[in-house]
Write a protein that holds these residues in place. Sequence first.
Motif, PDB file in Angstrom:
ATOM      1  N   SER A  12      11.718  65.946  83.528  1.00 44.65           N
ATOM      2  CA  SER A  12      10.713  66.975  83.761  1.00 44.65           C
ATOM      3  C   SER A  12      10.223  67.515  82.426  1.00 44.65           C
ATOM      4  O   SER A  12      11.025  67.859  81.548  1.00 44.65           O
ATOM      5  N   ARG A  14       8.050  70.361  80.408  1.00 49.08           N
ATOM      6  CA  ARG A  14       7.624  71.752  80.619  1.00 49.08           C
ATOM      7  C   ARG A  14       6.822  72.294  79.438  1.00 49.08           C
ATOM      8  O   ARG A  14       6.728  73.507  79.253  1.00 49.08           O
ATOM      9  N   GLY A 167       8.063  72.928  92.713  1.00 47.64           N
ATOM     10  CA  GLY A 167       8.085  73.684  93.966  1.00 47.64           C
ATOM     11  C   GLY A 167       7.516  75.077  93.737  1.00 47.64           C
ATOM     12  O   GLY A 167       6.891  75.685  94.618  1.00 47.64           O
ATOM     13  N   ARG A 210      23.884  64.630  85.152  1.00 50.05           N
ATOM     14  CA  ARG A 210      24.047  64.013  86.468  1.00 50.05           C
ATOM     15  C   ARG A 210      25.535  63.909  86.776  1.00 50.05           C
ATOM     16  O   ARG A 210      26.360  63.716  85.881  1.00 50.05           O
TER      17      ARG A 210
HETATM   18  C1  LIG Z   1      11.195  69.323  94.966  1.00 49.35           C
HETATM   19  C2  LIG Z   1      11.305  69.680  93.501  1.00 49.35           C
HETATM   20  C3  LIG Z   1      10.889  70.935  93.084  1.00 49.35           C
HETATM   21  C4  LIG Z   1      10.974  71.292  91.729  1.00 49.35           C
HETATM   22  N1  LIG Z   1      10.503  72.510  91.334  1.00 49.35           N
HETATM   23  C5  LIG Z   1      10.552  72.841  90.022  1.00 49.35           C
HETATM   24  C6  LIG Z   1      10.024  74.072  89.581  1.00 49.35           C
HETATM   25  O1  LIG Z   1       9.483  74.865  90.364  1.00 49.35           O
HETATM   26  N2  LIG Z   1      10.114  74.374  88.262  1.00 49.35           N
HETATM   27  C7  LIG Z   1      10.679  73.515  87.360  1.00 49.35           C
HETATM   28  O2  LIG Z   1      10.717  73.823  86.166  1.00 49.35           O
HETATM   29  N3  LIG Z   1      11.193  72.324  87.748  1.00 49.35           N
HETATM   30  C8  LIG Z   1      11.129  71.963  89.052  1.00 49.35           C
HETATM   31  N4  LIG Z   1      11.616  70.759  89.470  1.00 49.35           N
HETATM   32  C9  LIG Z   1      12.214  69.848  88.482  1.00 49.35           C
HETATM   33  C10 LIG Z   1      13.737  69.883  88.558  1.00 49.35           C
HETATM   34  O3  LIG Z   1      14.223  71.074  87.991  1.00 49.35           O
HETATM   35  C11 LIG Z   1      14.285  68.663  87.808  1.00 49.35           C
HETATM   36  O4  LIG Z   1      13.844  67.486  88.457  1.00 49.35           O
HETATM   37  C12 LIG Z   1      15.803  68.620  87.735  1.00 49.35           C
HETATM   38  O5  LIG Z   1      16.285  69.721  86.998  1.00 49.35           O
HETATM   39  C13 LIG Z   1      16.318  67.345  87.091  1.00 49.35           C
HETATM   40  O6  LIG Z   1      15.806  67.251  85.780  1.00 49.35           O
HETATM   41  P1  LIG Z   1      14.847  66.078  85.304  1.00 49.35           P
HETATM   42  O7  LIG Z   1      13.657  66.020  86.232  1.00 49.35           O
HETATM   43  O8  LIG Z   1      14.458  66.457  83.901  1.00 49.35           O
HETATM   44  O9  LIG Z   1      15.630  64.796  85.361  1.00 49.35           O
HETATM   45  C14 LIG Z   1      11.529  70.374  90.791  1.00 49.35           C
HETATM   46  C15 LIG Z   1      11.921  69.095  91.223  1.00 49.35           C
HETATM   47  C16 LIG Z   1      11.802  68.748  92.556  1.00 49.35           C
HETATM   48  C17 LIG Z   1      12.208  67.359  92.998  1.00 49.35           C
END
Ligand SMILES: Cc1cc2nc3c(=O)[nH]c(=O)nc-3n(C[C@H](O)[C@H](O)[C@H](O)COP(=O)(O)O)c2cc1C
Length: 222
Positions: A12, A14, A167, A210
């Motif tokens: 993710s 940011r 989300g 993980r």
């Molecule tokens: C359904 C869903 C909703 C999420 N909502 C947010 C969010 O509102 N804000 C955010 O910073 N990350 C959000 N994420 C990202 C997750 O925090 C992130 O996928 C998780 O921490 C794993 O980290 P990575 O994606 O870096 O591997 C969301 C991920 C999913 C699948």
Amino acid sequence: MELVEAIKSRKSIRGYKSTPVSKAILAQILEIATNAPSSMNTQPWKFTVLGGKALDELKEALQKRFLEGAELHPDFGLSPPPSGVYRNRQVDLAKSLFQLLDIAKEDRGKRTEWTAKAFRFFDAPNVMIISMDEEISSYSYIFSLGAISQTIAVVAVDFGLGTCIEGNSILYPEVIRQITGIPESQKIVAGIAIGYPDWDFPANRLRSTREPLDTVATWLGM
Ligand SMILES: Cc1cc2nc3c(=O)[nH]c(=O)nc-3n(C[C@H](O)[C@H](O)[C@H](O)COP(=O)(O)O)c2cc1C
């Protein structure tokens, strides 16, 4: 890029560069991603892709609503907060993020600022809103939207792009509807921030943890 490498390097994002992603690239990503599986090949997804002024307007309006303290009411209702081991993982994530961002637990001002940035899709130059017709908005079809969301995120890596499935971004669906024209007859499922990652942005250094496979997988007959 190799598939496994793309899956492993997706994370993710940011913090983004302001450079917009071209419509042609975003269209290619969606075109490729629609090869994702869906329940009974219903392809229940709909995409609203934003950039430029339309996205600026949406970011501004969502942030305003948040800063006013408006009640959160996503189309599918609020999920209950996680408990037990799931809560621990959530806390670990928040701690790691805030450490990288140098935000202290008690610093309400900075935390609010960060959440406001989340409502601005982390200042990504482009956003995809994923929605589905209300008549098809139940389990199998929502699951299918999850499948395509991950596919979009992985394909984006191949184009040198980062994403964050958010989300958080759909907590005020009336604001999204007002600006995008998504009708009441569609449920808004997710927002995906997309753009070229700003690798100097501290939060982008995060590599979330993980669980070891043994804690989540059960093997039978082998
Ligand atoms: C359904 C869903 C909703 C999420 N909502 C947010 C969010 O509102 N804000 C955010 O910073 N990350 C959000 N994420 C990202 C997750 O925090 C992130 O996928 C998780 O921490 C794993 O980290 P990575 O994606 O870096 O591997 C969301 C991920 C999913 C699948």
